[in-house]
Design a protein around this motif. Structure first.
Motif, short mmCIF file in Angstrom:
data_model
loop_
_atom_site.label_atom_id
_atom_site.label_comp_id
_atom_site.label_asym_id
_atom_site.label_seq_id
_atom_site.Cartn_x
_atom_site.Cartn_y
_atom_site.Cartn_z
N LEU A 1 -15.70 -7.57 15.99
CA LEU A 1 -14.48 -7.01 15.56
C LEU A 1 -14.17 -6.49 14.52
N ALA A 2 -15.09 -6.36 13.65
CA ALA A 2 -14.88 -5.87 12.27
C ALA A 2 -16.14 -4.88 11.79
N LEU B 1 0.78 -1.21 -0.09
CA LEU B 1 0.17 -0.04 -0.18
C LEU B 1 0.91 1.20 -0.05
N GLY B 2 2.07 1.32 0.82
CA GLY B 2 2.90 2.65 1.08
C GLY B 2 3.54 2.84 -0.48
N ARG C 1 -4.81 -7.37 12.89
CA ARG C 1 -5.95 -7.54 12.09
C ARG C 1 -6.70 -5.99 11.56
N ASP C 2 -6.68 -5.36 12.67
CA ASP C 2 -7.15 -3.97 12.14
C ASP C 2 -6.35 -3.40 10.96
N ALA C 3 -5.22 -3.31 11.18
CA ALA C 3 -4.30 -2.82 9.96
C ALA C 3 -4.58 -3.38 8.81
N ALA D 1 -7.67 -2.14 7.17
CA ALA D 1 -7.50 -1.03 6.76
C ALA D 1 -6.79 -0.82 5.50
N ASP D 2 -5.71 -1.83 5.46
CA ASP D 2 -4.81 -1.83 4.20
C ASP D 2 -5.85 -2.39 3.10
N SER D 3 -6.62 -3.56 3.26
CA SER D 3 -7.42 -4.20 2.13
C SER D 3 -8.55 -3.01 1.64
N SER D 4 -9.00 -2.00 2.55
CA SER D 4 -10.00 -1.30 2.05
C SER D 4 -9.06 -0.09 1.26
#
Length: 216
Positions: free
Chosen positions: A194-195, A108-109, A131-133, A136-139
């Protein structure tokens, strides 16, 4: 298998999990129902990212199914484990998939963009922040479709794997790692909590899909 281990047994585990995935992971159904319609609707090529490819059987299968249907699918598969990279490149004789020892955050970066993002048996390996990261990356890749396919924790799934994986116990980590994964995985209600903003779907047998779709 997340830490140091015997590489020969690790590679045997990848092979055994590939067989198990063909039986229970549901990716053929997901390809037919979710992936193929988007490929057929695309005016040009479609880019797909597989996160945490392990033995690489899922991205190889997706690429092969698209080829068989005469559809253009550019598959990139990432896993930070160099051992996974060596195994996947060693068995992928056709070189149809681009394998990278990388993370979703690194791609992503680097400005990479994908039309679809998928993973198989990754979510339960991650700590909450990881998991949260990943979500966020997936979106952030701008994908029209994201599917994180994981195990639904249940006593029946645990018992079925305890019996079904016994033939794999001597030469690999498939039995012990599979049972550990089932214990770490989520129920439908837990995963939904969680999501927020994602949709949780069930897929037979003992599968949970964390799905995000963007039709803009």
């Amino acid at each position: 298998m997340d830490g140091p281990c015997d590489e020969a047994r690790l590679f045997a585990t990848y092979r055994h999990f590939a067989l198990a995935n063909r039986v229970v992971s549901g990716w053929r159904r997901l390809y037919v129902r979710r992936v193929r319609p988007l490929l057929a609707d695309a005016s040009g090529g479609t880019r797909l990212l597989d996160v945490g490819f392990g033995g690489g059987d899922i991205p190889r299968a997706l690429a092969a199914w698209a080829d068989a249907d005469g559809l253009r699918l550019d598959v990139t598969a990432i896993d930070p484990d160099e051992r996974a990279l060596r195994f996947a490149r060693g068995v992928d004789r056709g070189g149809r998939v681009r394998y990278l020892a990388a993370t979703s955050h690194e791609l992503l970066g680097a400005g990479e963009r994908f039309d679809m993002v998928v993973s198989n048996h990754v979510l339960h390996h991650l700590a909450d922040a990881e998991r949260d990261a990943l979500l966020a990356d997936s979106s952030g890749f701008g994908a029209r479709l994201v599917i994180h396919d994981d195990i639904e924790r249940s006593r029946l799934a645990y018992a079925a794997w305890a019996v079904g994986a016994l033939p794999f116990a001597l030469d690999s980590f498939a039995l012990v790692d599979g049972l550990r994964s089932i214990r770490r995985s989520y129920t439908e209600r837990e995963l939904a909590a969680l999501a927020p903003g994602w949709r949780v779907e069930r897929l037979f047998p003992w599968r949970l899909l964390l799905v995000h779709e963007d039709w803009r």
